[in-house]
Design a protein around this motif. Structure first.
Motif, PDB file in Angstrom:
ATOM      1  N   UNK A 284       3.001  19.548-132.783  1.00 31.04           N
ATOM      2  CA  UNK A 284       0.885  19.163-132.701  1.00 31.04           C
ATOM      3  C   UNK A 284       1.095  20.334-131.968  1.00 31.04           C
ATOM      4  N   UNK A 285      -0.820  21.073-132.237  1.00 34.46           N
ATOM      5  CA  UNK A 285      -0.708  22.105-131.563  1.00 34.46           C
ATOM      6  C   UNK A 285      -2.172  22.363-131.135  1.00 34.46           C
ATOM      7  N   UNK A 286      -2.792  22.484-130.683  1.00 31.48           N
ATOM      8  CA  UNK A 286      -3.886  22.205-129.764  1.00 31.48           C
ATOM      9  C   UNK A 286      -4.802  23.235-129.845  1.00 31.48           C
ATOM     10  N   UNK A 287      -4.817  24.368-130.833  1.00 28.35           N
ATOM     11  CA  UNK A 287      -5.255  25.527-131.054  1.00 28.35           C
ATOM     12  C   UNK A 287      -6.362  25.459-131.837  1.00 28.35           C
ATOM     13  N   UNK A 502      -8.595  22.170-135.424  1.00 27.64           N
ATOM     14  CA  UNK A 502      -8.142  21.952-134.701  1.00 27.64           C
ATOM     15  C   UNK A 502      -6.367  22.175-135.573  1.00 27.64           C
ATOM     16  N   UNK A 503      -5.371  23.374-135.190  1.00 32.66           N
ATOM     17  CA  UNK A 503      -4.917  23.879-135.971  1.00 32.66           C
ATOM     18  C   UNK A 503      -3.272  22.623-135.435  1.00 32.66           C
ATOM     19  N   UNK A 504      -2.705  22.634-137.199  1.00 28.22           N
ATOM     20  CA  UNK A 504      -1.436  21.769-137.361  1.00 28.22           C
ATOM     21  C   UNK A 504      -0.159  22.413-136.881  1.00 28.22           C
ATOM     22  N   UNK A 505       0.732  22.844-136.173  1.00 24.35           N
ATOM     23  CA  UNK A 505       1.877  23.876-136.627  1.00 24.35           C
ATOM     24  C   UNK A 505       2.290  24.055-137.415  1.00 24.35           C
ATOM     25  N   UNK A 518       8.480  22.871-129.788  1.00 22.45           N
ATOM     26  CA  UNK A 518       6.861  24.152-129.591  1.00 22.45           C
ATOM     27  C   UNK A 518       6.287  22.611-129.485  1.00 22.45           C
ATOM     28  N   UNK A 519       4.528  22.875-128.270  1.00 23.48           N
ATOM     29  CA  UNK A 519       3.911  22.009-128.375  1.00 23.48           C
ATOM     30  C   UNK A 519       2.823  22.331-128.115  1.00 23.48           C
ATOM     31  N   UNK A 520       1.824  21.502-127.442  1.00 25.59           N
ATOM     32  CA  UNK A 520      -0.057  21.500-127.500  1.00 25.59           C
ATOM     33  C   UNK A 520       0.294  22.920-127.329  1.00 25.59           C
ATOM     34  N   UNK A 521       0.092  23.225-126.608  1.00 29.24           N
ATOM     35  CA  UNK A 521      -0.751  24.621-125.586  1.00 29.24           C
ATOM     36  C   UNK A 521       0.207  25.678-125.365  1.00 29.24           C
ATOM     37  N   UNK A 522      -0.618  26.652-125.501  1.00 28.58           N
ATOM     38  CA  UNK A 522       0.023  28.490-126.141  1.00 28.58           C
ATOM     39  C   UNK A 522       1.074  28.935-125.952  1.00 28.58           C
TER      40      UNK A 522
END
Length: 533
Positions: A284-287, A502-505, A518-522
């Motif tokens: 999950x990625x929050x970008x 919204x990005x998907x990592x 890896x997590x949602x925040x940068x």
């Protein structure tokens, strides 16, 4: 009093003490994690200044903070350097007890004086991310008295603004609140710069890794810290190689020259199918990727033009093609998967409606604008898609491609017209993005509120600034959530921002690698959990 439990120490079996050489290698060493990544956006590794994606991920592995998210649960804020904390009855101060026995990479003990110095240093240097902790009410004049060492292991933190307790803890978990080694930094101070020049490309933390080398646009090399509080990481060295082109990243991954390739396109990830040595990974990625208009521009600032931009984006077409598997449609400033996120997507591709709005605004056919964006995929492809749609509605545009070192300072200087940009939360509270997209207490150019996207785009956010303050001070979770829903709706309906995706990592990884989290925040990238089979 809230007390944190100490995480179980990591297994340290099979650690080897040998050093490795780089870049000559046929395959990566068993105790070295090698990553291919486009690092062109990295400007500094000083946590008081770092505000870029690549730098943030590295800083997170060099430094610890009072409060952190640990890799075993990325949704629960726990103590980092803090062992326990207690709010005063009036909510206006926190007393924090530090974990005993912690040391910095230099061997110096981690003390309350280091905490006070670090938070004070970030406020006094006042670089771009300083606004995050300055929301607590701290200024260069009051921070020394607001953050004080009671004794070596106890810090008292005064809260000088109306903020909910949960928000204060989240602010103190942000990258700019990283704790630096005061004695080490002061050794390198020049003309009262608080070690600013030195810390750009050195480290002075207590995190799992220490910086060995940073050569801009070439490589970053980290060495494991043997006295890290969770134990020495299994990977004795982490190497981040600057590889700009995704095709080159894939080639290196398949040859075994790197263990992970972070920016493979969807086609390249699909191309890994059938290769037992590599695999595509997701997280999950929050970008967010968005369009932003400079409100100083005579055409782009018109309400009808800004509304038209919502309809010139081919949301579905791009997610089905150039963004396949890497981004999803999202049109609000707080990412899905996080508390209080709005999932409403009211806009779709509609050039007829966009043309009508442009006509209502009196936009002359052939009007010329520029579009700034990063010189990397998928930003340039998205900009080209936007450019083609703008042409259809009567606007001629020139795309200006830049690396991060050029683009972000230009954006922060308000010198853009239309920009295709990205944004990730600084901490896991909706105020993080509300503060960026809906809050601007001083729109004057000389205010230099460069951390706020509102200010960068010269938008005064009238009315929303006050509503954002109200949300930040609200202690009732249901009332807070309702305010953030209103804020997201208002920004969607009338602002300089067209939030698109919204990005998907996604990344490619060698099959023998495990535990890269890896997590949602940068800044949620954990190298210390990586192992190799």
């Amino acid at each position: 009093m809230k007390t944190f439990s100490t995480l179980k120490s990591m297994s340290l079996a099979a650690l080897l003490a040998t050093s490795v050489a780089f870049p000559v290698m046929a395959a990566t060493p068993a105790d070295t994690f090698v990553i291919a990544r486009n690092t062109a956006d990295a400007i500094t590794l000083d946590p008081a200044e770092c505000f870029e994606f690549t730098g943030s991920r590295i800083v997170a592995n060099l430094y610890e903070r009072l409060f952190m998210f640990e890799p075993d649960n990325l949704t629960k804020l726990v103590g980092g350097i803090a062992e326990s904390y207690e709010f005063a009855e009036d909510g206006k101060s926190i007393t924090v007890k530090l974990r005993p026995g912690l040391t910095f990479h230099s061997g110096n003990p981690v003390t309350a004086n280091d905490v006070a110095y670090s938070l004070s240093r970030a406020v006094k240097l006042d670089k771009t991310p300083a606004f995050i902790i300055k929301q607590i009410g701290w200024t260069a004049d009051n921070v020394d008295s607001a953050v004080t060492a009671v004794d070596d292991g106890t810090v008292k933190i005064d809260i000088l603004a109306d903020l909910s307790p949960a928000l204060v803890l989240n602010l103190l978990s942000s990258s700019v609140a990283s704790i630096v080694d005061m004695k080490e930094v002061q050794k390198h101070e020049v003309d009262g710069d608080m070690g600013y020049a030195w810390l750009k490309d050195h480290s002075a933390g207590s995190g799992p890794y220490k910086l060995k080398t940073w050569k801009a646009n070439e490589l970053v090399m980290l060495d494991a810290f043997s006295d890290y509080r969770h134990g020495e990481p299994a990977m004795k060295r982490v190497v981040i190689r600057h590889v700009a082109e995704p095709s080159a990243q894939r080639l290196l991954l398949e040859k075994g020259d790197v263990d992970a390739a972070m920016e493979l396109t969807s086609d390249q990830l699909k191309g890994l199918d059938g290769n037992a040595d590599v695999a595509a990974q997701q997280y999950p990625k929050g970008y967010l990727m968005y369009l932003a208009t400079n409100m100083d521009h005579p055409v782009l600032s018109k309400p009808e033009v800004r509304e038209a931009l919502n309809y010139i984006v081919d949301y579905k077409g791009m997610t089905d093609t150039i963004l396949d598997g890497q981004y999803k449609i999202h049109q609000s400033f707080w990412p899905s998967g996080m508390w209080a996120a709005s999932l409403d997507t009211p806009y779709s591709y509609n050039l007829d409606k966009a043309k009508a709005l442009m006509a209502d605004a009196g936009v002359e056919p052939g009007t010329k604008i520029t579009i700034d964006t990063l010189n990397k995929s998928p930003f340039k492809e998205v900009a080209q898609n936007v450019q083609a749609a703008l042409k259809e509605v009567g606007i001629d545009s020139e795309i200006i491609l830049s690396d991060g070192k050029t683009l972000w300072p230009k954006y922060r200087a308000r010198k853009h017209e239309l920009i295709v940009a990205r944004w990730g939360p600084d901490y896991s509270d909706p105020h993080s993005n509300a503060d960026a997209f809906a809050h601007n207490p001083d729109n004057r150019f000389e205010a230099k509120l460069t951390g706020k996207l509102t200010w960068r785009n010269a938008w005064d956010a009238s009315g929303l600034t006050e509503l954002t303050n109200q949300a930040a001070a609200e202690s009732d979770p249901e009332k807070r959530e309702a305010i953030y829903a209103e804020l997201q709706q208002k920004v969607r309906e009338d602002s300089p921002f067209t939030i698109m995706f919204q990005a998907i990592g996604t990344f490619g990884q060698r099959a023998n690698v495990d535990g890269f989290i890896n997590g949602v925040t940068s800044d949620q990238a954990y190298y210390r959990t990586v192992t190799k089979n």
